[in-house]
Design a protein around this motif. Structure first.
Motif, PDB file in Angstrom:
ATOM      1  N   PHE A 142       0.831  -1.197   0.000  1.00  0.00           N
ATOM      2  CA  PHE A 142       0.000   0.000   0.000  1.00  0.00           C
ATOM      3  C   PHE A 142       0.872   1.257   0.000  1.00  0.00           C
ATOM      4  CE2 PHE A 142      -2.434  -3.511   1.489  1.00  0.00           C
ATOM      5  CZ  PHE A 142      -3.726  -3.295   1.045  1.00  0.00           C
ATOM      6  N   ILE A 143       1.986   1.184   0.736  1.00  0.00           N
ATOM      7  CA  ILE A 143       2.923   2.311   0.744  1.00  0.00           C
ATOM      8  C   ILE A 143       3.513   2.508  -0.651  1.00  0.00           C
ATOM      9  CG2 ILE A 143       5.148   3.104   1.643  1.00  0.00           C
ATOM     10  CD1 ILE A 143       4.461   1.654   4.272  1.00  0.00           C
ATOM     11  N   PHE A 144       3.838   1.390  -1.308  1.00  0.00           N
ATOM     12  CA  PHE A 144       4.438   1.474  -2.644  1.00  0.00           C
ATOM     13  C   PHE A 144       3.468   2.129  -3.625  1.00  0.00           C
ATOM     14  CE2 PHE A 144       5.569   0.097  -6.873  1.00  0.00           C
ATOM     15  CZ  PHE A 144       6.948   0.180  -6.876  1.00  0.00           C
ATOM     16  N   LEU A 145       2.190   1.759  -3.572  1.00  0.00           N
ATOM     17  CA  LEU A 145       1.217   2.351  -4.491  1.00  0.00           C
ATOM     18  C   LEU A 145       1.110   3.859  -4.264  1.00  0.00           C
ATOM     19  CD1 LEU A 145      -1.711   1.274  -6.267  1.00  0.00           C
ATOM     20  CD2 LEU A 145      -2.344   2.943  -4.540  1.00  0.00           C
ATOM     21  N   TRP A 146       1.097   4.264  -3.004  1.00  0.00           N
ATOM     22  CA  TRP A 146       1.001   5.692  -2.694  1.00  0.00           C
ATOM     23  C   TRP A 146       2.206   6.462  -3.220  1.00  0.00           C
ATOM     24  CZ3 TRP A 146      -1.925   9.608  -1.701  1.00  0.00           C
ATOM     25  CH2 TRP A 146      -1.433  10.742  -1.071  1.00  0.00           C
ATOM     26  N   HIS A 147       3.409   5.932  -2.984  1.00  0.00           N
ATOM     27  CA  HIS A 147       4.620   6.598  -3.474  1.00  0.00           C
ATOM     28  C   HIS A 147       4.639   6.637  -5.003  1.00  0.00           C
ATOM     29  CE1 HIS A 147       6.477   7.445   0.284  1.00  0.00           C
ATOM     30  NE2 HIS A 147       6.698   6.181   0.627  1.00  0.00           N
ATOM     31  N   GLU A 186      -4.962   9.495 -14.932  1.00  0.00           N
ATOM     32  CA  GLU A 186      -3.932   8.790 -15.695  1.00  0.00           C
ATOM     33  C   GLU A 186      -2.735   8.469 -14.795  1.00  0.00           C
ATOM     34  OE1 GLU A 186      -2.026   6.881 -18.797  1.00  0.00           O
ATOM     35  OE2 GLU A 186      -4.115   7.492 -18.559  1.00  0.00           O
ATOM     36  N   ALA A 187      -2.433   9.381 -13.893  1.00  0.00           N
ATOM     37  CA  ALA A 187      -1.334   9.126 -12.949  1.00  0.00           C
ATOM     38  C   ALA A 187      -1.621   7.886 -12.107  1.00  0.00           C
ATOM     39  CB  ALA A 187      -1.134  10.344 -12.052  1.00  0.00           C
ATOM     40  N   MET A 188      -2.869   7.756 -11.661  1.00  0.00           N
ATOM     41  CA  MET A 188      -3.234   6.580 -10.867  1.00  0.00           C
ATOM     42  C   MET A 188      -3.197   5.313 -11.709  1.00  0.00           C
ATOM     43  SD  MET A 188      -3.938   5.088  -8.094  1.00  0.00           S
ATOM     44  CE  MET A 188      -4.333   6.326  -6.864  1.00  0.00           C
ATOM     45  N   ALA A 189      -3.656   5.379 -12.956  1.00  0.00           N
ATOM     46  CA  ALA A 189      -3.621   4.203 -13.833  1.00  0.00           C
ATOM     47  C   ALA A 189      -2.179   3.725 -14.019  1.00  0.00           C
ATOM     48  CB  ALA A 189      -4.257   4.536 -15.181  1.00  0.00           C
ATOM     49  N   GLN A 190      -1.269   4.685 -14.228  1.00  0.00           N
ATOM     50  CA  GLN A 190       0.147   4.335 -14.380  1.00  0.00           C
ATOM     51  C   GLN A 190       0.713   3.767 -13.075  1.00  0.00           C
ATOM     52  OE1 GLN A 190       1.960   4.442 -17.175  1.00  0.00           O
ATOM     53  NE2 GLN A 190       0.380   5.407 -18.464  1.00  0.00           N
ATOM     54  N   ALA A 191       0.297   4.347 -11.951  1.00  0.00           N
ATOM     55  CA  ALA A 191       0.770   3.872 -10.640  1.00  0.00           C
ATOM     56  C   ALA A 191       0.291   2.453 -10.372  1.00  0.00           C
ATOM     57  CB  ALA A 191       0.281   4.811  -9.542  1.00  0.00           C
ATOM     58  N   ILE A 192      -0.959   2.163 -10.743  1.00  0.00           N
ATOM     59  CA  ILE A 192      -1.489   0.804 -10.550  1.00  0.00           C
ATOM     60  C   ILE A 192      -0.689  -0.195 -11.371  1.00  0.00           C
ATOM     61  CG2 ILE A 192      -3.476  -0.702 -10.994  1.00  0.00           C
ATOM     62  CD1 ILE A 192      -5.269   1.730 -10.352  1.00  0.00           C
ATOM     63  N   ALA A 193      -0.388   0.168 -12.631  1.00  0.00           N
ATOM     64  CA  ALA A 193       0.384  -0.724 -13.501  1.00  0.00           C
ATOM     65  C   ALA A 193       1.763  -1.001 -12.915  1.00  0.00           C
ATOM     66  CB  ALA A 193       0.514  -0.106 -14.893  1.00  0.00           C
ATOM     67  N   ALA A 194       2.427   0.054 -12.425  1.00  0.00           N
ATOM     68  CA  ALA A 194       3.761  -0.120 -11.830  1.00  0.00           C
ATOM     69  C   ALA A 194       3.686  -0.935 -10.545  1.00  0.00           C
ATOM     70  CB  ALA A 194       4.375   1.249 -11.548  1.00  0.00           C
ATOM     71  N   THR A 195       2.627  -0.709  -9.771  1.00  0.00           N
ATOM     72  CA  THR A 195       2.478  -1.405  -8.489  1.00  0.00           C
ATOM     73  C   THR A 195       2.227  -2.895  -8.684  1.00  0.00           C
ATOM     74  OG1 THR A 195       1.612   0.588  -7.452  1.00  0.00           O
ATOM     75  CG2 THR A 195       1.151  -1.490  -6.346  1.00  0.00           C
ATOM     76  N   ILE A 196       1.395  -3.239  -9.659  1.00  0.00           N
ATOM     77  CA  ILE A 196       1.096  -4.659  -9.894  1.00  0.00           C
ATOM     78  C   ILE A 196       2.379  -5.430 -10.171  1.00  0.00           C
ATOM     79  CG2 ILE A 196       0.014  -6.287 -11.505  1.00  0.00           C
ATOM     80  CD1 ILE A 196      -2.295  -4.305 -11.774  1.00  0.00           C
ATOM     81  N   CYS A 221      -4.843  -3.818  -2.608  1.00  0.00           N
ATOM     82  CA  CYS A 221      -3.857  -2.763  -2.847  1.00  0.00           C
ATOM     83  C   CYS A 221      -4.053  -2.116  -4.214  1.00  0.00           C
ATOM     84  CB  CYS A 221      -2.446  -3.337  -2.726  1.00  0.00           C
ATOM     85  SG  CYS A 221      -1.138  -2.210  -3.221  1.00  0.00           S
ATOM     86  N   VAL A 222      -4.380  -2.921  -5.227  1.00  0.00           N
ATOM     87  CA  VAL A 222      -4.485  -2.385  -6.594  1.00  0.00           C
ATOM     88  C   VAL A 222      -5.933  -2.134  -7.024  1.00  0.00           C
ATOM     89  CG1 VAL A 222      -2.299  -3.405  -7.303  1.00  0.00           C
ATOM     90  CG2 VAL A 222      -4.407  -4.712  -7.598  1.00  0.00           C
ATOM     91  N   THR A 223      -6.886  -2.351  -6.105  1.00  0.00           N
ATOM     92  CA  THR A 223      -8.290  -2.082  -6.454  1.00  0.00           C
ATOM     93  C   THR A 223      -8.949  -1.154  -5.421  1.00  0.00           C
ATOM     94  OG1 THR A 223      -8.992  -4.123  -5.310  1.00  0.00           O
ATOM     95  CG2 THR A 223      -8.604  -4.256  -7.699  1.00  0.00           C
ATOM     96  N   VAL A 224      -9.031  -1.608  -4.182  1.00  0.00           N
ATOM     97  CA  VAL A 224      -9.741  -0.841  -3.150  1.00  0.00           C
ATOM     98  C   VAL A 224      -9.003   0.452  -2.813  1.00  0.00           C
ATOM     99  CG1 VAL A 224     -10.632  -0.871  -0.796  1.00  0.00           C
ATOM    100  CG2 VAL A 224     -10.749  -2.944  -2.186  1.00  0.00           C
ATOM    101  N   LEU A 225      -7.690   0.366  -2.566  1.00  0.00           N
ATOM    102  CA  LEU A 225      -6.951   1.571  -2.187  1.00  0.00           C
ATOM    103  C   LEU A 225      -6.953   2.627  -3.295  1.00  0.00           C
ATOM    104  CD1 LEU A 225      -5.263   3.115  -0.137  1.00  0.00           C
ATOM    105  CD2 LEU A 225      -3.224   1.980  -1.043  1.00  0.00           C
ATOM    106  N   PRO A 226      -6.668   2.284  -4.550  1.00  0.00           N
ATOM    107  CA  PRO A 226      -6.745   3.306  -5.606  1.00  0.00           C
ATOM    108  C   PRO A 226      -8.121   3.963  -5.693  1.00  0.00           C
ATOM    109  CG  PRO A 226      -5.646   1.349  -6.424  1.00  0.00           C
ATOM    110  CD  PRO A 226      -6.187   1.001  -5.078  1.00  0.00           C
ATOM    111  N   SER A 227      -9.175   3.157  -5.514  1.00  0.00           N
ATOM    112  CA  SER A 227     -10.534   3.712  -5.549  1.00  0.00           C
ATOM    113  C   SER A 227     -10.726   4.732  -4.434  1.00  0.00           C
ATOM    114  CB  SER A 227     -11.561   2.586  -5.412  1.00  0.00           C
ATOM    115  OG  SER A 227     -11.422   1.642  -6.455  1.00  0.00           O
ATOM    116  N   MET A 228     -10.251   4.394  -3.233  1.00  0.00           N
ATOM    117  CA  MET A 228     -10.373   5.322  -2.101  1.00  0.00           C
ATOM    118  C   MET A 228      -9.559   6.588  -2.335  1.00  0.00           C
ATOM    119  SD  MET A 228     -10.245   2.962   1.309  1.00  0.00           S
ATOM    120  CE  MET A 228     -11.540   1.800   1.734  1.00  0.00           C
TER     121      MET A 228
END
Length: 699
Positions: free
Chosen positions: A243-248, A262-272, A315-322
């Motif tokens: 979760f920390i990694f996704l935020w950073h 778009e920033a979040m979409a890119q962050a999700i891709a990198a986090t996965i 981490c890659v679904t609920v947290l990004p939505s929040m």
């Protein structure tokens, strides 16, 4: 992956609503998942002691048993109390003085061994037998009812009483564990992150994952109370990194993209990509527990493997939505960074790498010895506080009757009576045995069996087996009682090869033997699994050895500290903490190694690559370690159940020790073995070529 990220961002409200709705069936599943409080239940079914337990139920209709002590009560009152206790549901039989003779019959006329077994100076003892097993809900309900009927002058000992008290204490504390872990984690994250609100979103999304995990345990039918108590705390600690990694990652992408979606979409891709790779090592550690013969490891391993998977998904679904939903609030609650970056630390550690390397070797050698000599205990009484009723009863039993655990012997009823008498005589000569009670020993060879009361006869004999009770003065899990059991088994087998010694102490002896083997298996499997994963990630032969060696040094240090402090650990700790610490904290080393690989493989010098890798990893590793520490240290201080408190203490301390090992000693390993790493790692080709040129110029 970017397309998936965009889809998640687009459906953020749907995901958020569905994630909330899923809490309902998960909560129902959690409520209806049975919890097992009997540690001995997890012994393999095919060992003799467990087979003997099944025979007791099938042949004698009995399962659990307890010693019941009455203090300062005349025999008439004891007899009246016995009648009340016999009416308690699931109490099958009660054996006492009046089971052998009427109360008008002088006690002095009874055989001496019976008189001594059931009476002490100011107390008398009954032997209670239940028709359900040790940890059955019905047995625990019966224990509670017996205590209510009996009053303060009476003490109920035995494994079922311990299990009942463990249940009551664990159920009272488990909510506090989660609350303490959540509060301390929030405080820790609030200091290490740049927003006051984001820790709350972290905990909410991790909380969803924890509830999903606990709810799906319903499919398995039941879980151990240790698993139930540790799941939330452990899942919080080992998945917080994701979760920390996704935020950073999101913060970094916000600087690259004007559109925050778009920033979040890119962050999700990198986090996965990063989180899936990172979670594999953690999952490998928990899967290693599944190889234990003592199936508590399987119980904990399966639940925590699910927990990590649910953590990754949330981490890659609920947290990004929040984050997207509360994006404006997050911006308003930003604050300056409270944990400094320590800009000169990397230069200092690289400069004095030889000193740190020497310290690492010294610590490794010292604590390798210490951890090998750390004492562990197997007596389940020792995990509970002294004020509990079952612990007080066991103390009374020891003080008033000089009695430890009672064993039960199952033997073929067709063994000739003469041999039975001889066997009993031999057993009573074994050190620590106070008496052996059976049909033959009650009346002796001169009296016919018809003189034995029917209730007693039914208790001690079935269609195929005869039951003997062995009273002894040694405590469960002691070296003395284990030696005693071996001698009793030897005597028994010489008369009846199919005979069995069963009970709490024999089961605990099997537990010692089995977990000794399990410790070696789990350690080997976890190290091999993590080794292979690192090998695949870095395509290197040398790096897996170096990384595992550094984390194993941290584990040795963690497990060696109790030796220096004179602390005994519960047996479970010595088995599971190594694999948990390895799987959960090797990510710290992988993070630094990834950056070292990138810089060194890109052509930078050894010193520069190590300095950059250390500097870039310093803060993330500290944040991760402090988060793990915060989620477990409070529970270790609060829990009155030593088995849970000790595990949490080891995990919290282990996170900090692994952090220190990675930040202080891993750079030294990179420096010393840089040449070997460059030659044996696929992604260090540029560095290897440069290394050869530097060596030729030096020559």
């Amino acid at each position: 992956m970017v397309k998936l990220g965009r889809k998640i961002v687009k459906l953020r409200y749907v995901i958020f609503i569905v994630s909330i709705l899923l809490l309902v069936p998960s909560a129902i599943g959690y409520i209806n998942t049975k919890v097992n409080y009997d540690i001995l239940y997890y012994l393999p079914d095919d060992i003799e002691t467990m087979e003997g337990q099944d025979i007791l139920v099938d042949e004698f209709g009995t399962g659990a048993y307890s010693m019941f002590i009455c203090e300062g009560m005349p025999n008439q009152e004891v007899a009246a109390l016995k009648e009340k206790l016999e009416k308690v549901e699931h109490v099958e039989k009660i054996i006492w003085y009046d089971s052998f003779a009427d109360l008008t019959f002088p006690m002095e006329m009874l055989p001496e061994k019976i008189r001594k077994v059931f009476n002490a100076e100011d107390s008398t003892m009954m032997f209670l037998i239940f028709d359900t097993t040790t940890s059955a809900d019905e047995t625990m309900d019966a224990i509670e009812e017996i205590r209510r009927v009996a009053g303060k002058q009476c003490f109920l000992s035995g494994m079922s009483a311990i299990v009942t008290d463990t249940k009551n204490l664990a159920e009272k504390e488990v909510v506090a564990y989660v609350a303490i872990a959540a509060v301390l984690s929030t405080l820790g994250l609030g200091m290490s992150l740049e927003s006051y609100l984001i820790p709350v979103l972290f905990l909410l999304s991790i909380g969803f994952a924890i509830v999903y995990n606990l709810g799906t345990n319903f499919v398995a039918g039941e879980i151990s109370y240790i698993t139930k108590a540790l799941t939330a705390v452990l899942q919080l600690g080992v998945t917080m990194d994701y979760f920390i990694f996704l935020w950073h990652s999101y913060q970094e992408k916000r600087e690259e993209y004007d559109d925050h979606k778009e920033a979040m979409a890119q962050a999700i891709a990198a986090t996965i990509k990063s989180v899936v790779a990172s979670s594999i090592t953690t999952i490998a550690g928990f899967i290693a527990l599944c190889f234990m013969s003592f199936t508590l490891g399987l119980d904990l391993g399966v639940v925590m493997t699910k927990g990590v998977i649910f953590g990754v998904i949330c981490c890659v679904t609920v947290l990004p939505s929040m984050i997207m939903i509360f994006d404006r609030a997050l911006e308003k609650t930003k604050h300056r960074q409270l944990i400094p970056d320590f800009p000169r630390a990397s230069d200092f550690i690289v400069k004095y790498h030889k000193v740190f390397a020497g310290i690492f070797v010294a610590i490794f050698c010292v604590f390798a010895y210490c951890q090998a000599h750390t004492k562990v205990y197997y007596n389940l009484d020792a995990t509970l506080p002294d004020h509990l009723a079952s612990i007080q009863a066991n103390t009374k039993l020891q003080e008033n009757y000089e009695m430890g655990a009672a064993h039960m012997i199952l033997m073929d009823k067709n063994v000739p009576e003469k041999q039975k008498y001889q066997m009993i005589e031999e057993m009573e000569k074994v050190d620590g045995v106070k008496s052996v009670l059976g049909i033959e020993s009650i009346l002796g060879p001169r009296f016919p069996q018809s003189m034995i009361p029917k209730d007693v006869l039914e208790t001690l004999e079935s269609d195929n087996y005869e039951l003997l009770l062995v009273m002894n003065e040694y405590q469960v899990a002691s070296d003395e009682v284990n030696s005693q059991i071996e001698k009793l088994n030897s005597v028994l087998k010489s008369y009846d090869p199919t005979g069995m010694v069963v009970g709490e102490a024999p089961c605990t002896k099997d537990l010692i033997d089995i977990t000794d083997h399990d410790f070696k298996v789990v350690s080997a499997v976890s190290i091999l699994a993590v080794f292979v994963i690192i090998l695949a990630v870095f395509k290197s032969i040398s790096l897996p050895v170096i990384l595992v060696l550094v984390i194993e040094g941290a584990i040795f240090t963690n497990m060696g500290i109790p030796f220096l402090t004179g602390t005994e650990l519960p047996f479970v700790a010595s088995i599971v903490i190594g694999t948990i610490q390895l799987g959960a904290t090797v990510d710290y080393a992988i993070l630094m190694t990834s950056r070292y690989e990138k810089e060194r493989g890109g052509g930078k010098s050894k010193a520069e690559a190590i300095r950059i890798a250390h500097q870039s990893s310093l803060r993330p590793v500290m944040v991760s370690a402090f988060s793990f520490f915060a989620s477990t240290v409070g529970v270790s201080a609060y829990s009155q159940i030593d088995m849970i408190g000790a595990l949490c203490l080891l995990m919290s301390r282990g996170a900090l020790i692994s952090m220190c090992a990675v930040l202080l000693f891993l750079p030294s390993m990179f420096w010393i073995f840089d040449g070997l790493i460059c030659r044996t790692s696929k992604n260090f080709r540029t560095a290897n070529s440069k290394y050869r040129i530097e060596n030729k110029e030096a020559l």
